[in-house]
Design a protein around this motif. Structure first.
Motif, PDB file in Angstrom:
ATOM      1  N   LEU A 109       0.897  -1.147   0.060  1.00 55.11           N
ATOM      2  CA  LEU A 109       0.027  -0.113  -0.157  1.00 55.11           C
ATOM      3  C   LEU A 109       0.759   1.299  -0.172  1.00 55.11           C
ATOM      4  N   SER A 110       1.925   1.276   0.727  1.00 55.27           N
ATOM      5  CA  SER A 110       2.646   2.478   0.948  1.00 55.27           C
ATOM      6  C   SER A 110       3.518   2.664  -0.310  1.00 55.27           C
ATOM      7  N   THR A 111       4.206   1.624  -1.002  1.00 59.34           N
ATOM      8  CA  THR A 111       4.999   1.789  -1.988  1.00 59.34           C
ATOM      9  C   THR A 111       4.130   2.322  -3.353  1.00 59.34           C
ATOM     10  N   ASP A 112       2.837   1.547  -3.569  1.00 56.88           N
ATOM     11  CA  ASP A 112       2.138   1.953  -4.732  1.00 56.88           C
ATOM     12  C   ASP A 112       1.566   3.312  -4.752  1.00 56.88           C
ATOM     13  N   THR A 113       1.491   3.637  -3.423  1.00 55.72           N
ATOM     14  CA  THR A 113       0.775   5.211  -3.391  1.00 55.72           C
ATOM     15  C   THR A 113       1.697   6.328  -3.207  1.00 55.72           C
ATOM     16  N   GLY A 114       2.932   5.986  -3.483  1.00 53.31           N
ATOM     17  CA  GLY A 114       3.829   7.063  -2.992  1.00 53.31           C
ATOM     18  C   GLY A 114       3.988   7.454  -1.571  1.00 53.31           C
ATOM     19  N   SER A 115       3.904   6.589  -0.878  1.00 55.43           N
ATOM     20  CA  SER A 115       3.704   7.146   0.682  1.00 55.43           C
ATOM     21  C   SER A 115       2.396   7.577   0.794  1.00 55.43           C
ATOM     22  N   PHE A 116       1.210   7.333   0.350  1.00 59.43           N
ATOM     23  CA  PHE A 116       0.226   7.876   0.333  1.00 59.43           C
ATOM     24  C   PHE A 116       0.009   9.472  -0.252  1.00 59.43           C
ATOM     25  N   GLN A 117       0.795   9.554  -1.237  1.00 59.55           N
ATOM     26  CA  GLN A 117       0.899  10.929  -1.966  1.00 59.55           C
ATOM     27  C   GLN A 117       0.006  10.949  -3.220  1.00 59.55           C
ATOM     28  N   TYR A 118       0.060   9.782  -3.869  1.00 57.37           N
ATOM     29  CA  TYR A 118      -0.750   9.766  -4.955  1.00 57.37           C
ATOM     30  C   TYR A 118      -1.955  10.079  -5.256  1.00 57.37           C
ATOM     31  N   ARG A 119      -2.550  10.499  -6.206  1.00 58.46           N
ATOM     32  CA  ARG A 119      -4.090  10.585  -6.425  1.00 58.46           C
ATOM     33  C   ARG A 119      -5.131   9.708  -6.133  1.00 58.46           C
ATOM     34  N   GLY A 120      -4.624   8.353  -6.226  1.00 59.24           N
ATOM     35  CA  GLY A 120      -5.946   7.197  -6.178  1.00 59.24           C
ATOM     36  C   GLY A 120      -5.935   7.071  -4.427  1.00 59.24           C
ATOM     37  N   THR A 121      -5.112   7.722  -3.895  1.00 59.89           N
ATOM     38  CA  THR A 121      -5.389   7.600  -2.375  1.00 59.89           C
ATOM     39  C   THR A 121      -6.495   7.985  -1.840  1.00 59.89           C
ATOM     40  N   THR A 122      -7.235   7.212  -1.131  1.00 55.63           N
ATOM     41  CA  THR A 122      -8.648   7.793  -0.656  1.00 55.63           C
ATOM     42  C   THR A 122      -8.600   7.785   0.761  1.00 55.63           C
ATOM     43  N   SER A 123      -9.847   8.223   1.426  1.00 55.09           N
ATOM     44  CA  SER A 123     -10.124   8.019   2.717  1.00 55.09           C
ATOM     45  C   SER A 123     -10.226   6.373   3.222  1.00 55.09           C
ATOM     46  N   HIS A 124     -10.853   5.300   2.144  1.00 58.56           N
ATOM     47  CA  HIS A 124     -10.597   4.128   2.551  1.00 58.56           C
ATOM     48  C   HIS A 124      -9.188   3.572   2.598  1.00 58.56           C
ATOM     49  N   THR A 125      -8.176   3.997   1.766  1.00 58.10           N
ATOM     50  CA  THR A 125      -7.046   3.618   1.624  1.00 58.10           C
ATOM     51  C   THR A 125      -6.320   4.087   2.982  1.00 58.10           C
ATOM     52  N   LEU A 126      -6.322   5.314   3.649  1.00 53.99           N
ATOM     53  CA  LEU A 126      -5.879   5.604   4.926  1.00 53.99           C
ATOM     54  C   LEU A 126      -6.452   4.865   6.021  1.00 53.99           C
ATOM     55  N   ARG A 127      -7.670   4.432   5.652  1.00 51.12           N
ATOM     56  CA  ARG A 127      -8.457   3.431   6.847  1.00 51.12           C
ATOM     57  C   ARG A 127      -7.917   2.017   6.928  1.00 51.12           C
ATOM     58  N   VAL A 128      -7.529   1.546   5.710  1.00 52.13           N
ATOM     59  CA  VAL A 128      -6.815   0.292   5.686  1.00 52.13           C
ATOM     60  C   VAL A 128      -5.410   0.517   6.421  1.00 52.13           C
ATOM     61  N   ALA A 129      -4.705   1.385   5.996  1.00 49.56           N
ATOM     62  CA  ALA A 129      -3.415   1.604   6.550  1.00 49.56           C
ATOM     63  C   ALA A 129      -3.528   1.602   7.968  1.00 49.56           C
ATOM     64  N   ALA A 130      -4.399   2.473   8.395  1.00 46.48           N
ATOM     65  CA  ALA A 130      -4.662   2.538   9.917  1.00 46.48           C
ATOM     66  C   ALA A 130      -4.871   1.159  10.554  1.00 46.48           C
ATOM     67  N   ASP A 131      -5.878   0.429   9.888  1.00 48.11           N
ATOM     68  CA  ASP A 131      -6.263  -0.872  10.527  1.00 48.11           C
ATOM     69  C   ASP A 131      -4.866  -1.832  10.445  1.00 48.11           C
ATOM     70  N   LEU A 132      -3.842  -1.733   9.475  1.00 45.12           N
ATOM     71  CA  LEU A 132      -2.760  -2.558   9.361  1.00 45.12           C
ATOM     72  C   LEU A 132      -1.840  -2.037  10.420  1.00 45.12           C
ATOM     73  N   ILE A 133      -1.739  -0.771  10.960  1.00 44.65           N
ATOM     74  CA  ILE A 133      -1.024  -0.655  11.930  1.00 44.65           C
ATOM     75  C   ILE A 133      -1.563  -1.166  13.398  1.00 44.65           C
ATOM     76  N   GLU A 134      -2.878  -1.115  13.465  1.00 40.92           N
ATOM     77  CA  GLU A 134      -3.520  -1.679  14.484  1.00 40.92           C
ATOM     78  C   GLU A 134      -3.214  -3.178  14.594  1.00 40.92           C
ATOM     79  N   TYR A 135      -3.001  -3.937  13.582  1.00 36.22           N
ATOM     80  CA  TYR A 135      -2.486  -5.279  13.473  1.00 36.22           C
ATOM     81  C   TYR A 135      -1.035  -5.590  13.670  1.00 36.22           C
ATOM     82  N   GLY A 136      -0.402  -4.571  13.824  1.00 37.17           N
ATOM     83  CA  GLY A 136       1.084  -4.792  14.429  1.00 37.17           C
ATOM     84  C   GLY A 136       2.219  -4.175  13.530  1.00 37.17           C
ATOM     85  N   VAL A 137       1.785  -3.332  12.621  1.00 32.72           N
ATOM     86  CA  VAL A 137       2.699  -2.740  11.609  1.00 32.72           C
ATOM     87  C   VAL A 137       3.517  -1.426  12.436  1.00 32.72           C
ATOM     88  N   ASP A 138       4.825  -1.569  12.570  1.00 36.79           N
ATOM     89  CA  ASP A 138       5.678  -0.628  13.116  1.00 36.79           C
ATOM     90  C   ASP A 138       5.966   0.323  11.734  1.00 36.79           C
TER      91      ASP A 138
END
Length: 328
Positions: free
Chosen positions: A161-190
């Motif tokens: 997710l991070s690499t294909d969004t340019g670290s969440f910079q690219y146009r395709g990044t949505t609120s859902h994308t950021l919620r997914v990233a937040a969920d993944l952090i909850e699952y243990g991503v440092d």
């Protein structure tokens, strides 16, 4: 099922549930999304008790040594293998599986999960989603089937997710994308640790390569397009690996006034690999690359042309500048 019909998650779930032996692969010259998506699905299916084989044309590259369970990814064997199902992820055309194709024998069901709008829908079940990364689609699928998302799965998906969004910079990044990233952090991503591995751990030869490319940077179309080229001679002289090229084109796209960036790379097979990036959907690089049989997204696409390099450059620049100037 018609190849034009998007398979549902339920259809994919049922198809995978009926299997015992599953193969998974992603495209040649793999990036974080290719590896992360394949590994996440591989780990999930292995936990379901399936016999899983994860292949890539280049095996696992040293650049992605930090991916959890990365040793699951191997180069395809010499002898063709049969599968109940074979899953291609983040791969827009079947040919981009490379040598994997020769290693796949009889397959009962081909499954294709991707986010490229130019996907050729080559499988029995095709799920092509409007998403900034295939990793986001895989996450949505895992949530749909109520999978246990382990820390290893979460890290692999976050890298994709991070690499294909340019670290969440690219146009395709949505609120859902950021919620997914937040969920993944909850699952243990440092996030700090994994971001250091992704963005702050490049080999020195990559910096030397960037210097050589920038010294030869070319600006065209009144400064609205920029490009550089990597010859086989330069690659040999610097000892660079194909994985060292990833992201270098962004240095051109970041220049003020540049709307389209182009990276040309000679290949040992006599072809020229072309990568394109755009800042604005008006300058659709998926359309430009489509002229040469390639594709991807409106803001990021690629193609392969016949050499020699100078002829390929000339053809591409003509189409790029035409695309830019028609919007004047």
């Amino acid at each position: 099922m018609s190849q034009e019909t998007n398979a549902t998650f339920e259809q994919i779930r049922q198809a995978l549930e009926r299997t015992t032996r599953i193969g998974i692969a992603s495209h040649i010259r793999p990036d974080g999304d290719a590896y992360g998506s394949a590994l996440a699905m591989g780990l999930y299916l292995r936990a379901c008790g399936k016999e899983v084989h994860v292949w890539n044309d280049g095996g696992m590259t040293s650049k992605f040594h930090y991916l959890p369970q990365g040793t699951m990814v191997t180069a395809p064997p010499q002898t063709p293998q049969d599968f109940d199902a074979f899953l291609a992820v983040d791969t827009s055309t079947k040919e981009r599986l490379g040598s994997v194709l020769q290693a796949v024998g009889n397959v009962k069901t081909w499954i294709n999960i991707d986010h490229h709008i130019s996907n050729h829908r080559y499988a029995d079940l095709n799920h092509i989603a409007h998403a900034p990364a295939t990793a986001q689609v895989i996450y949505d699928y895992l949530r749909f089937v109520n999978a246990e998302i382990t820390q290893d799965i979460a890290v692999n998906l976050f890298v994709g997710l991070s690499t294909d969004t340019g670290s969440f910079q690219y146009r395709g990044t949505t609120s859902h994308t950021l919620r997914v990233a937040a969920d993944l952090i909850e699952y243990g991503v440092d996030i700090a640790a994994i971001s250091r591995e992704i963005y702050d751990n490049y080999p020195r030869r990559r910096l030397e390569l960037l210097g050589a490319l920038l010294n030869d940077a070319h600006f065209d179309c009144e400064g609205r397009a920029a490009g550089f080229s990597l010859t086989l001679e330069t690659a040999r002289r610097l000892g660079v690996l194909p994985e060292d090229n990833e992201g270098l084109i962004d240095h051109l796209r970041s220049v003020e006034g540049v709307q389209v960036a182009v990276f040309f790379e000679e290949t040992p097979e006599g072809k020229v690999r072309v990568s394109m990036r755009s800042k604005n959907v008006r300058f659709n690089v998926n359309h430009i690359c489509g002229v040469f049989g390639g594709g991807g997204h409106a803001l990021a696409a690629g193609a392969r042309l016949s050499g020699p390099l100078a002829e390929a450059e000339k053809k591409v620049w003509e189409v790029v500048c035409h695309e830019i100037r028609k919007h004047d």
